[in-house]
Motif scaffolding. Structure first.
Motif, PDB file in Angstrom:
ATOM      1  N   ASP A 176       0.773  -1.223  -0.088  1.00 46.99           N
ATOM      2  CA  ASP A 176       0.079   0.135   0.186  1.00 46.99           C
ATOM      3  C   ASP A 176       0.876   1.243  -0.011  1.00 46.99           C
ATOM      4  O   ASP A 176       1.330   1.511   0.986  1.00 46.99           O
ATOM      5  CB  ASP A 176      -0.947  -0.160   1.247  1.00 46.99           C
ATOM      6  CG  ASP A 176      -1.992   1.117   1.184  1.00 46.99           C
ATOM      7  OD1 ASP A 176      -2.012   1.777   0.391  1.00 46.99           O
ATOM      8  OD2 ASP A 176      -2.677   1.236   2.227  1.00 46.99           O
ATOM      9  N   GLU A 177       0.971   1.963  -1.109  1.00 44.97           N
ATOM     10  CA  GLU A 177       1.811   2.784  -1.313  1.00 44.97           C
ATOM     11  C   GLU A 177       1.352   4.404  -0.961  1.00 44.97           C
ATOM     12  O   GLU A 177       1.930   5.248  -1.154  1.00 44.97           O
ATOM     13  CB  GLU A 177       2.270   2.997  -2.744  1.00 44.97           C
ATOM     14  CG  GLU A 177       2.706   1.859  -3.229  1.00 44.97           C
ATOM     15  CD  GLU A 177       4.263   1.332  -2.660  1.00 44.97           C
ATOM     16  OE1 GLU A 177       5.094   2.437  -2.500  1.00 44.97           O
ATOM     17  OE2 GLU A 177       4.474   0.172  -2.871  1.00 44.97           O
ATOM     18  N   SER A 178       0.038   4.300  -0.270  1.00 46.06           N
ATOM     19  CA  SER A 178      -0.598   5.375   0.023  1.00 46.06           C
ATOM     20  C   SER A 178       0.163   6.580   0.997  1.00 46.06           C
ATOM     21  O   SER A 178       0.179   7.549   0.611  1.00 46.06           O
ATOM     22  CB  SER A 178      -2.105   5.189   0.243  1.00 46.06           C
ATOM     23  OG  SER A 178      -1.970   4.515   1.367  1.00 46.06           O
ATOM     24  N   LYS A 179       0.838   5.845   1.846  1.00 46.06           N
ATOM     25  CA  LYS A 179       1.565   6.588   2.816  1.00 46.06           C
ATOM     26  C   LYS A 179       2.735   7.172   1.965  1.00 46.06           C
ATOM     27  O   LYS A 179       3.069   8.646   2.169  1.00 46.06           O
ATOM     28  CB  LYS A 179       1.777   5.905   4.046  1.00 46.06           C
ATOM     29  CG  LYS A 179       0.611   5.625   4.816  1.00 46.06           C
ATOM     30  CD  LYS A 179       1.323   5.422   6.414  1.00 46.06           C
ATOM     31  CE  LYS A 179       0.944   3.910   6.867  1.00 46.06           C
ATOM     32  NZ  LYS A 179       1.604   3.803   8.165  1.00 46.06           N
ATOM     33  N   LEU A 180       3.486   6.714   1.319  1.00 49.19           N
ATOM     34  CA  LEU A 180       4.648   7.161   0.478  1.00 49.19           C
ATOM     35  C   LEU A 180       4.253   8.143  -0.455  1.00 49.19           C
ATOM     36  O   LEU A 180       4.890   9.214  -0.467  1.00 49.19           O
ATOM     37  CB  LEU A 180       5.383   5.921  -0.158  1.00 49.19           C
ATOM     38  CG  LEU A 180       6.332   5.141   0.708  1.00 49.19           C
ATOM     39  CD1 LEU A 180       6.951   4.054  -0.172  1.00 49.19           C
ATOM     40  CD2 LEU A 180       7.471   6.087   1.178  1.00 49.19           C
ATOM     41  N   ALA A 181       3.054   7.922  -1.043  1.00 52.51           N
ATOM     42  CA  ALA A 181       2.741   9.133  -1.822  1.00 52.51           C
ATOM     43  C   ALA A 181       2.616  10.641  -1.340  1.00 52.51           C
ATOM     44  O   ALA A 181       2.629  11.528  -2.196  1.00 52.51           O
ATOM     45  CB  ALA A 181       1.338   8.643  -2.812  1.00 52.51           C
ATOM     46  N   LEU A 182       2.380  10.590  -0.140  1.00 47.76           N
ATOM     47  CA  LEU A 182       2.404  11.691   0.544  1.00 47.76           C
ATOM     48  C   LEU A 182       3.596  12.590   0.364  1.00 47.76           C
ATOM     49  O   LEU A 182       3.479  13.857   0.268  1.00 47.76           O
ATOM     50  CB  LEU A 182       2.098  11.710   1.890  1.00 47.76           C
ATOM     51  CG  LEU A 182       0.746  10.891   2.515  1.00 47.76           C
ATOM     52  CD1 LEU A 182       1.074  10.654   4.061  1.00 47.76           C
ATOM     53  CD2 LEU A 182      -0.386  11.897   2.429  1.00 47.76           C
ATOM     54  N   ILE A 183       4.587  11.875   0.362  1.00 41.30           N
ATOM     55  CA  ILE A 183       5.942  12.953   0.047  1.00 41.30           C
ATOM     56  C   ILE A 183       6.315  12.975  -1.234  1.00 41.30           C
ATOM     57  O   ILE A 183       7.158  13.870  -1.953  1.00 41.30           O
ATOM     58  CB  ILE A 183       7.101  12.591   1.113  1.00 41.30           C
ATOM     59  CG1 ILE A 183       7.113  10.993   1.166  1.00 41.30           C
ATOM     60  CG2 ILE A 183       6.630  13.146   2.558  1.00 41.30           C
ATOM     61  CD1 ILE A 183       7.821  10.329   0.000  1.00 41.30           C
ATOM     62  N   ARG A 184       5.901  11.994  -2.112  1.00 40.14           N
ATOM     63  CA  ARG A 184       6.600  11.888  -3.329  1.00 40.14           C
ATOM     64  C   ARG A 184       6.218  13.152  -4.244  1.00 40.14           C
ATOM     65  O   ARG A 184       7.179  13.474  -5.028  1.00 40.14           O
ATOM     66  CB  ARG A 184       5.995  10.749  -4.372  1.00 40.14           C
ATOM     67  CG  ARG A 184       6.856  10.272  -5.446  1.00 40.14           C
ATOM     68  CD  ARG A 184       5.949   9.192  -6.094  1.00 40.14           C
ATOM     69  NE  ARG A 184       5.711   8.100  -5.136  1.00 40.14           N
ATOM     70  CZ  ARG A 184       4.567   7.562  -5.534  1.00 40.14           C
ATOM     71  NH1 ARG A 184       3.612   7.792  -6.385  1.00 40.14           N
ATOM     72  NH2 ARG A 184       4.142   6.445  -4.598  1.00 40.14           N
ATOM     73  N   SER A 185       5.102  13.768  -4.044  1.00 41.42           N
ATOM     74  CA  SER A 185       4.667  14.613  -5.030  1.00 41.42           C
ATOM     75  C   SER A 185       5.501  16.029  -4.623  1.00 41.42           C
ATOM     76  O   SER A 185       5.730  16.733  -5.721  1.00 41.42           O
ATOM     77  CB  SER A 185       3.040  15.133  -4.800  1.00 41.42           C
ATOM     78  OG  SER A 185       2.842  15.442  -3.614  1.00 41.42           O
ATOM     79  N   GLU A 186       5.454  16.259  -3.374  1.00 39.54           N
ATOM     80  CA  GLU A 186       6.091  17.625  -2.976  1.00 39.54           C
ATOM     81  C   GLU A 186       7.550  17.727  -2.865  1.00 39.54           C
ATOM     82  O   GLU A 186       8.251  18.632  -3.424  1.00 39.54           O
ATOM     83  CB  GLU A 186       5.241  18.108  -2.066  1.00 39.54           C
ATOM     84  CG  GLU A 186       4.327  19.194  -2.295  1.00 39.54           C
ATOM     85  CD  GLU A 186       3.481  19.702  -1.132  1.00 39.54           C
ATOM     86  OE1 GLU A 186       4.064  20.916  -0.952  1.00 39.54           O
ATOM     87  OE2 GLU A 186       2.658  19.212  -0.888  1.00 39.54           O
ATOM     88  N   HIS A 196      13.845   5.557  -1.081  1.00 38.61           N
ATOM     89  CA  HIS A 196      12.988   5.262   0.306  1.00 38.61           C
ATOM     90  C   HIS A 196      12.167   3.999   0.122  1.00 38.61           C
ATOM     91  O   HIS A 196      12.019   3.466   0.872  1.00 38.61           O
ATOM     92  CB  HIS A 196      12.154   6.708   0.527  1.00 38.61           C
ATOM     93  CG  HIS A 196      12.934   7.768   1.322  1.00 38.61           C
ATOM     94  ND1 HIS A 196      13.509   7.417   2.718  1.00 38.61           N
ATOM     95  CD2 HIS A 196      13.467   8.800   1.224  1.00 38.61           C
ATOM     96  CE1 HIS A 196      13.937   8.425   3.026  1.00 38.61           C
ATOM     97  NE2 HIS A 196      14.107   9.351   2.118  1.00 38.61           N
ATOM     98  N   LEU A 200      12.331   0.613   1.844  1.00 42.30           N
ATOM     99  CA  LEU A 200      11.169  -0.004   2.802  1.00 42.30           C
ATOM    100  C   LEU A 200      10.621  -1.454   2.404  1.00 42.30           C
ATOM    101  O   LEU A 200      10.598  -2.227   3.137  1.00 42.30           O
ATOM    102  CB  LEU A 200      10.076   0.918   2.791  1.00 42.30           C
ATOM    103  CG  LEU A 200      10.063   2.128   3.580  1.00 42.30           C
ATOM    104  CD1 LEU A 200       8.899   3.036   3.223  1.00 42.30           C
ATOM    105  CD2 LEU A 200      10.280   2.170   4.983  1.00 42.30           C
ATOM    106  N   GLU A 228       1.467  -3.845  -5.968  1.00 43.10           N
ATOM    107  CA  GLU A 228       0.913  -2.493  -5.411  1.00 43.10           C
ATOM    108  C   GLU A 228      -0.634  -2.337  -5.466  1.00 43.10           C
ATOM    109  O   GLU A 228      -1.241  -2.898  -6.441  1.00 43.10           O
ATOM    110  CB  GLU A 228       1.687  -1.706  -6.164  1.00 43.10           C
ATOM    111  CG  GLU A 228       1.546   0.004  -5.578  1.00 43.10           C
ATOM    112  CD  GLU A 228       1.948   0.981  -6.353  1.00 43.10           C
ATOM    113  OE1 GLU A 228       0.905   1.791  -6.650  1.00 43.10           O
ATOM    114  OE2 GLU A 228       2.994   0.855  -7.277  1.00 43.10           O
ATOM    115  N   LYS A 230      -4.414  -1.778  -2.799  1.00 39.66           N
ATOM    116  CA  LYS A 230      -5.016  -1.705  -1.684  1.00 39.66           C
ATOM    117  C   LYS A 230      -5.024  -2.998  -1.114  1.00 39.66           C
ATOM    118  O   LYS A 230      -5.573  -4.267  -1.730  1.00 39.66           O
ATOM    119  CB  LYS A 230      -6.370  -1.515  -1.851  1.00 39.66           C
ATOM    120  CG  LYS A 230      -6.802  -0.058  -2.146  1.00 39.66           C
ATOM    121  CD  LYS A 230      -7.763   0.664  -1.264  1.00 39.66           C
ATOM    122  CE  LYS A 230      -7.633   2.153  -1.842  1.00 39.66           C
ATOM    123  NZ  LYS A 230      -7.685   3.101  -0.678  1.00 39.66           N
TER     124      LYS A 230
END
Lengths: 287, 416
Positions: A176-186, A196, A200, A228, A230
């Protein structure tokens, strides 16, 4: 594998006297033979002579008579009573028939076997297509997510695969990459984010390798795969695509309720549309 | 139909080009200093806007951010669209299942990390109304806004800090992420109610605003989410993909935004909820979300953050007393609430304090909240400047504080 290890010492079969009743007893027989277990046939409903005779006839037909088999008749709420039976008789595995998919109303309010799967404190096997001539489980798909319960689940899955001489066993790491996606964009450069992510994943892979190293897999060929998406949905889809006959998942961390069906996650994705037979493994200390 | 003249057209295009380049240069500079990109983008606006460059060389400043009547309206429209898209992306990043799965510690941290700063903010906003300068005369809406602005957290800033400190997969990291998501969800619902109260006071009561807000959120997150999820495979099969997803998702976001604006709530709320509904679909991969997110956060977000510096004179409107009050209220409220929640959830003193500092980072979301409140005339420019400074300070503070509290034990903390 040696049957004396008793993967499931006591197995309860929820009997509903539906057209699949005979097939359920046949499946129970196979499980009993495979794991050398004691069987408890449980039915909740008014005891009728006809049903009693029919069940006795089936037990006789499948050579299940004897000390290792018992029948319990109860009246009341089927879910509560079956759970009570499981608790009182220290059942290791509860077996029930289940439709692949339930109607929308039944899905939200829960059919009996799905309610049992959400509340049972022991492992539970939901059979979508019980057979009169059961063949066991040849293609297994097992949850390999990084979770404290996974080690026990994999150990049980391997025992089952060895007992049934399964052809394949796929361990799926759902990512579940949703948490990692939080930082990827910005905040990260693409390579930084990938590094990273890789670190992991490597950590998770090492844990899984360690689990498999410590598990007696015998001659079994185990495939591991990372997908990858849900958790719950991904493994369900994989099982369906691979035409697996048994999906093995960790038990949920907390009791599921209506909100978990409205906002589904993990096991609820599998329960909403069963891809094949489903086995939910409860660790002994999860109670 | 009236159109922009040749020179107005050039003004808008020139402004967009210059703002994007300035935002990137400042953003990257601050990123090298280990600060969030958004801090640099914001400071680009402050340096190039009326606060500094515009004060000495107003002509140059107006080239960067056009003041030409029609061109300025066009640019303002683009910036409004930027906010809607930003909130849509923020919604997509929210993981509903993560919130649903939260354990006891995450739940108590989420609840106390929300309620304590909210209550403190509301009480001080209401009883100490005069301490915050000139703001809306609607004291209840104002106090509610102060409470909400204290309750919100900045997910991207927190996530980056946790990864840098190797805490991302620890129990502490998971609690911080889950609680921040929960606080954001409730925070934006509350903000929508406040804006609805202000906008709708002439048309409908608070009860109706609440009804519309909760009704819209509930319907979109259940029935809407169901239909979006079911229609995704069909869209993927029949549209070019992932290009089709980009237009479909943003199209739905704007429709949701238009609808909430129409019923008297703010447009951003519609987009935010649609973002959650789309992001939760099992058919939407992180790669697809990333495409939308890259497009929005690298083009539209910088335009929005730079524009803030051009709209407000940060030097003239800096008030030390208000800034200190906001800063203290924000830090004390959030850290004490999250600390208490984490302690009740069974965490140690140090871990609970670290969670408090992690959740204390406000970042971009706080700034968006403040600019919308400013646009709605809910707060004055002095308070706006104070909130922006608070957002920057709390974001910058999170990393070093988490590092100080947890780094020596980072490897020994129980992993999830």
């Amino acid at each position: 594998m040696s049957n004396k290890e008793l993967t499931f010492q006591k197995i309860a079969i929820a009997i509903a006297f539906s057209p699949r009743c005979e097939a359920m007893v046949a499946e129970a027989k196979l499980l009993q033979q495979t794991f050398n277990s004691q069987l408890v046939f449980a039915h909740v409903g008014k005891k009728s002579l006809q049903e009693e005779q029919y069940l006795k006839h089936l037990i006789h037909r499948f050579n299940l008579e004897g000390n290792a088999t018992s029948i319990i008749w109860e009246e009341g709420d089927p879910v509560e009573k079956i759970l009570q039976i499981c608790q009182e008789h220290k059942i290791d595995l509860l077996v029930a028939g289940a439709l692949e998919k339930e109607g929308i109303i039944k899905h939200f309010f829960g059919g009996i076997s799905r309610q049992l799967s959400r509340k049972a404190k022991c492992s539970m096997l939901m059979l979508t297509e019980p057979k009169i001539h059961p063949t066991g489980f040849k293609h297994l798909v097992v949850e390999g997510t990084d979770h404290p319960k996974t080690e026990y689940t994999i150990a049980k899955a391997v025992e089952i695969a060895r007992a049934f001489r399964s052809i394949s066993i796929d361990i799926i790491q759902e990512s579940d990459e949703s948490k990692l996606a939080l930082i990827r964009s910005e905040e990260f450069k693409e390579k930084e984010a990938d590094d990273h992510k890789e670190a992991l994943h490597k950590e998770e892979d090492e844990k899984l390798e360690e689990i498999l190293r410590c598990t007696d897999c015998g001659e079994l060929i185990i495939n591991t795969e990372r997908i990858e998406g849900k958790p719950g949905y991904v493994i369900s889809k994989f099982s369906r695509d691979k035409e697996a006959d048994l999906l093995i998942l960790n038990s949920p961390d907390k009791p599921m309720n209506l909100l978990d069906r409205v906002f589904p996650h993990d096991i609820e994705y599998a329960l909403s549309d069963l891809p094949c037979n489903l086995l939910i493994i409860h660790t002994k200390d999860s109670d | 139909m009236s159109v922009l003249s040749h020179s107005e057209n050039i003004s808008v295009i020139l402004s967009i080009g210059l703002m994007l380049i300035a935002a990137r240069l400042f953003g990257e500079f601050f990123r090298k200093l280990k600060m969030p990109l958004v801090v640099g983008e914001l400071i680009a606006g402050v340096v190039l806007g009326p606060s500094l460059l515009g004060y000495f060389y107003p002509n140059i400043s107006t080239i960067i951010f056009t003041q030409n009547d029609h061109a300025a309206i066009a640019l303002s429209g683009i910036i409004n669209i930027s906010i809607i898209m930003l909130l849509f992306v923020a919604g997509m990043e929210l993981n509903l299942s993560l919130i649903r799965q939260q354990g006891k510690a995450a739940f108590s941290t989420s609840v106390f990390g929300l309620i304590i700063p909210l209550a403190m903010g509301f009480a001080i906003g209401y009883f100490g109304y005069n301490l915050f300068g000139e703001n809306s005369t609607d004291k209840i809406a104002f106090a509610l806004f102060i409470g909400t602005s204290m309750a919100i957290s900045a997910l991207p800033v927190i996530a980056r800090t946790l990864l840098d400190l190797n805490l991302f997969r620890t129990k502490v990291g998971s609690i911080i992420i889950t609680a921040a998501m929960f606080n954001d969800l409730i925070g934006w619902i509350l903000f929508s109610v406040i804006i609805g109260m202000l906008k709708g006071s002439a048309h409908h009561s608070l009860l109706f605003t609440l009804f519309y807000t909760i009704g819209y959120a509930l319907i979109m997150l259940t029935v809407g989410r169901f239909f979006i999820d079911k229609s995704m495979p069909w869209a993927e099969k029949n549209f070019s993909w992932p290009g089709g997803f980009l237009s479909l998702s943003l199209g739905l976001a704007f429709l949701g935004a238009a609808f909430t604006e129409y019923i008297g709530l703010h447009a951003i709320f519609g987009a935010f909820i649609i973002g959650i509904a789309i992001g939760d679909s099992v058919h939407v991969t992180e790669k697809m979300k990333d495409n939308v997110s890259q497009f929005v956060t690298n083009i539209f977000a910088p335009l929005f953050f730079v524009s803030i510096g051009f709209k407000v004179n940060f030097v003239n409107h800096f008030d030390l007393q208000i800034t200190l009050l906001v800063l203290i209220l924000a830090i004390v409220g959030k850290i004490s609430g999250a600390y208490l929640g984490a302690k009740l959830g069974g965490l140690s003193n140090k871990e609970s304090l670290a969670i408090g500092f992690g959740l204390n980072a406000r970042g971009a979301m706080e700034i968006i909240l403040a600019i919308l409140a400013l646009q709605a005339k809910l707060i004055g420019e002095d308070l706006f400047v104070a909130i922006v400074i608070m957002a920057v300070v709390t974001s910058v503070l999170a990393g070093p504080m988490l590092n100080w509290l947890l780094k020596p034990k980072a490897n020994s903390i129980e992993t999830n």
